[in-house]
Design a protein around this motif. Structure first.
Motif, PDB file in Angstrom:
ATOM      1  N   UNK A 237       0.858  -1.220   0.082  1.00 36.82           N
ATOM      2  CA  UNK A 237      -0.022  -0.075  -0.049  1.00 36.82           C
ATOM      3  C   UNK A 237       0.903   1.231   0.013  1.00 36.82           C
ATOM      4  N   UNK A 238       1.993   0.990   0.197  1.00 33.67           N
ATOM      5  CA  UNK A 238       2.949   2.290   0.053  1.00 33.67           C
ATOM      6  C   UNK A 238       3.003   3.147   1.297  1.00 33.67           C
ATOM      7  N   UNK A 239       2.887   2.355   2.412  1.00 33.36           N
ATOM      8  CA  UNK A 239       2.638   3.137   3.669  1.00 33.36           C
ATOM      9  C   UNK A 239       3.860   2.879   4.568  1.00 33.36           C
ATOM     10  N   UNK A 317       9.518  -0.237  12.961  1.00 29.01           N
ATOM     11  CA  UNK A 317      10.361   0.422  12.325  1.00 29.01           C
ATOM     12  C   UNK A 317      10.117   0.603  10.681  1.00 29.01           C
ATOM     13  N   UNK A 318       9.263  -0.552  10.291  1.00 27.61           N
ATOM     14  CA  UNK A 318       8.839  -0.480   8.938  1.00 27.61           C
ATOM     15  C   UNK A 318       7.955   1.076   8.516  1.00 27.61           C
ATOM     16  N   UNK A 319       7.316   1.389   9.627  1.00 30.75           N
ATOM     17  CA  UNK A 319       6.314   2.616   9.503  1.00 30.75           C
ATOM     18  C   UNK A 319       7.026   3.679  10.025  1.00 30.75           C
ATOM     19  N   UNK A 320       8.278   3.646  10.543  1.00 29.53           N
ATOM     20  CA  UNK A 320       8.820   4.818  11.298  1.00 29.53           C
ATOM     21  C   UNK A 320       8.196   5.371  12.648  1.00 29.53           C
ATOM     22  N   UNK A 321       7.148   4.486  13.274  1.00 30.03           N
ATOM     23  CA  UNK A 321       6.614   5.025  14.306  1.00 30.03           C
ATOM     24  C   UNK A 321       7.411   5.358  15.452  1.00 30.03           C
ATOM     25  N   UNK A 322       8.600   5.058  15.281  1.00 27.93           N
ATOM     26  CA  UNK A 322       9.482   5.669  16.516  1.00 27.93           C
ATOM     27  C   UNK A 322       9.681   7.128  16.689  1.00 27.93           C
ATOM     28  N   UNK A 323       9.523   7.524  15.502  1.00 28.88           N
ATOM     29  CA  UNK A 323       9.408   9.195  15.338  1.00 28.88           C
ATOM     30  C   UNK A 323       8.435   9.926  16.021  1.00 28.88           C
TER      31      UNK A 323
END
Length: 671
Positions: A237-239, A317-323
């Motif tokens: 889905x490009x997310x 990490x795949x969605x950059x949630x740590x940010x």
């Protein structure tokens, strides 16, 4: 009656490490009440149902108050009272005989997390390392998860639980947090009030499932497959966060090559989670951005448990949630407590050895006690109850019955293990000795002073081993440290998160939060791995927990609400609160297939043994899985056997950990 209140810290193996307020009748040296400390930001003034009953445990008739020496045959639990001087002299003499005849590696400590205070939990090992004893690998709980997290992120910490209200999508994955991480609940409620959606992923419905907005049943041990399926859907889905992946990770392409194989249909076939649910869950998780996964060690107790955890905790990490505030994952906060552990438990003695000592995996203690060559000749048990909690109870209890095995048990209750002891030595509780406590579910360091004199002649673990050390002529100075000296050594560090935290400050304030900056975002600038990056590589394996034709059901033994391992297994009101006896949850279709009627007794058989339990027909477990909550003492069971008569000693793919939730079994009618 003069009642004094004192602040203390719960010592038990739970991420919450609660700050507590004890009410004590000083004239009678009696603990009247335990309550949660309203001043502690994580405890927030309440305690769990188990802790409220601690006064009953502290003054229970089964608490040994004086040194006891075996009378008659092993296994009968018959003892006579002796003085400390007699007990210690005789134990030291027997130990000298064993070491003289067989060498120090014939001696083994068996211990774990009956207390989490560093002085009484780990520092007793100084005695055994000074002696040159065999080394116990403490694998029974957390090593698979620890190794998996370290391989992925390096640093063993994650999202600050106090930031959870800022999360916008929450996965409680393989954790019954309302039983085992109770004090996370207020933060979850605040997150929900702020608009977060809470999903529980677990093989059976429990209290946390009913609290969550949605419960997704998954077949035990198939978590990696679901994580890969979600990853595939997110990238399709490009997310995914391309910038974060490029800047902060390695191995993404190889990871996605594996993920590409996990179509929604394949995931459904393996996990039991509907294909459309896999895709929907993935997209909701990614679109929320500030998504949070709280997981625990339960999902690692499978042959592929380490790989499964890696696959799950890579999703943020795949969605950059740590940010994002509240975004990321949490397994444990323990790595944030950057104490100076050089002398804790005699670690410096291990480091100085030219050759490492013999290593014995505690998960395989049954085999070690019955088949290891050269044999273990002297066993010291403290902070644990291996006769019930270790796999292969048949082998453990057979080994403990050996007349040539000299066994000393330091205990606060006359457990099943004490029945096999040559000496039972009464141990102090957390109220009766000082200690330093870290946590693995929050970021507060705590100090306990002794708030009560010991009951009877109870003594701390470290006092016992120091006295034995004197009798054996051991000259290692750290063996004789008191709790304050050890605490000062541990706090002697330059790490910025511990700057300004002194023993004197802890003694004055009781607990102190680590100096973690309020805007700290883990794994956004660096990771603690050798590469400094979050490691997608090597791609986690998918190692499934599978039944066999002879044993077509998978038995899980997750924690019960009213017990913590076997610690509270003799407290009558907690036993009654848990239903009075251990009960097996069986899905209606499985009950029909095996002719198991609700309320009837059945025999549960694995390839290791058999036990008898009462059936509760319930739609709580996913079909093909049977569940028995809690590590019960053996007495309440219909056949007087613990559930670990069924469990095997096979180990996890990472960390050589236990596999308690991967037991193929079948149900049989009683003869």
């Amino acid at each position: 009656m003069t009642v004094r209140q004192a602040r203390t810290t719960c010592p038990l193996d739970c991420p919450d490490a609660c700050s507590l307020v004890a009410s004590i009748d000083e004239a009678r040296n009696t603990l009247l009440k335990i309550e949660g400390d309203p001043q502690h930001p994580f405890t927030q003034g309440f305690a769990c149902v188990k802790t409220y009953r601690y006064p009953e445990r502290n003054h229970h008739p089964l608490r040994p108050l004086y040194p006891l020496r075996r009378v008659g045959q092993k296994g009968q639990g018959r003892f006579e009272r002796v003085s400390w001087a007699v007990a210690l002299d005789e134990i030291a003499a027997r130990l000298q005989e064993v070491v003289g005849a067989h060498g120090p590696e014939a001696v083994l400590p068996y211990h774990y997390a009956g207390t989490m205070g560093l002085m009484q939990y780990e520092h007793p090992l100084t005695f055994f390392r000074a002696l040159g004893a065999s080394e116990l690998q403490t694998t029974i709980c957390a090593t698979a998860g620890q190794e998996a997290w370290i391989a992925t992120y390096g640093d063993r910490y994650g999202v600050d639980p106090e930031e959870v209200p800022q999360a916008r999508f929450i996965l409680l994955w393989g954790i019954n947090s309302l039983h085992t991480n109770t004090h996370l609940t207020p933060f979850l409620k605040k997150a929900r009030q702020n608009g977060a959606h809470i999903v529980h992923i677990d093989p059976y419905e429990n209290l946390t499932s009913r609290f969550a907005d949605e419960h997704i049943r998954i077949r035990p041990g198939s978590d990696a497959a679901l994580a890969y399926g979600m990853a595939r859907a997110i990238v399709k889905a490009g997310l995914h966060d391309r910038d974060y992946i490029a800047r902060m990770t390695t191995g993404f392409e190889a990871f996605m090559q594996v993920a590409e194989e996990w179509t929604p249909q394949k995931v459904e076939a393996v996990t039991g989670v509907a294909a459309e649910t896999v895709e929907r869950l993935a997209l909701e998780f990614a679109q929320a951005k500030a998504s949070f996964i709280r997981t625990s060690y339960g999902l690692t107790r499978h042959p592929g448990g380490g790989s499964a955890l890696r696959a799950v905790v890579l999703l943020p990490a795949l969605i950059g949630a740590w940010q994002y505030p509240g975004g990321g994952a949490l397994l444990s906060t323990s790595g944030a407590f950057a104490l100076n552990r050089k002398y804790l438990g005699g670690r410096h003695l291990l480091a100085a050895r030219a050759t490492p000592p013999r290593q014995i995996n505690m998960t395989q203690i049954g085999s070690a006690l019955t088949a290891l060559q050269p044999p273990i000749r002297a066993l010291f048990v403290f902070n644990s109850n291996p006769a019930v909690v270790a796999p292969r109870s048949d082998l453990v209890q057979k080994g403990l019955m050996r007349e040539d095995l000299f066994t000393v048990v330091l205990e606060q209750a006359l457990t099943e293990t004490t029945r096999y002891a040559d000496y039972v030595l009464p141990a102090t509780t957390f109220l009766e000795h000082p200690d330093l406590y870290t946590a693995y579910g929050h970021y507060y360091l705590s100090w306990n002073k002794a708030v009560m004199p010991p009951q009877g002649e109870a003594r701390p673990n470290t006092w016992v081993f120091a006295e034995l050390g004197r009798r054996l002529g051991l000259d290692e100075p750290t063996l004789y440290w008191d709790a304050e000296t050890l605490a000062r050594s541990l706090l002697d560090t330059e790490h910025p998160w511990l700057q300004g935290i002194t023993l004197e400050r802890l003694q004055a304030e009781g607990f102190v939060r680590l100096n973690i900056p309020p805007d700290h975002r883990p794994f956004t600038e660096r990771a603690g791995t050798p590469s400094g990056k979050v490691q997608f590589d090597p791609p986690p394996q998918v190692i499934l927990t599978e039944p066999t034709p002879d044993f077509p059901l998978i038995l899980m033994t997750p924690p019960a609400k009213h017990f913590l391992n076997s610690t509270y297994g003799h407290i009558e009101r907690l036993v009654q609160g848990e239903g009075g006896e251990p009960v097996l949850l069986v899905h209606p279709e499985d009950a029909q297939a095996f002719g198991a009627a609700d309320g009837a007794l059945v025999r549960i058989r694995s390839r290791h043994g058999a036990v008898v339990r009462r059936v509760r027909v319930s739609e709580a477990p996913i079909q093909g899985t049977v569940v028995l909550e809690g590590t019960w003492w053996e007495a309440p069971a219909p056949d007087g056997k613990g559930i670990n008569w069924l469990t095997g000693e096979h180990l996890t793919d990472m960390g050589e950990g236990s596999t308690f939730h991967s037991n193929p079994v079948r149900l049989e009618a009683l003869d």
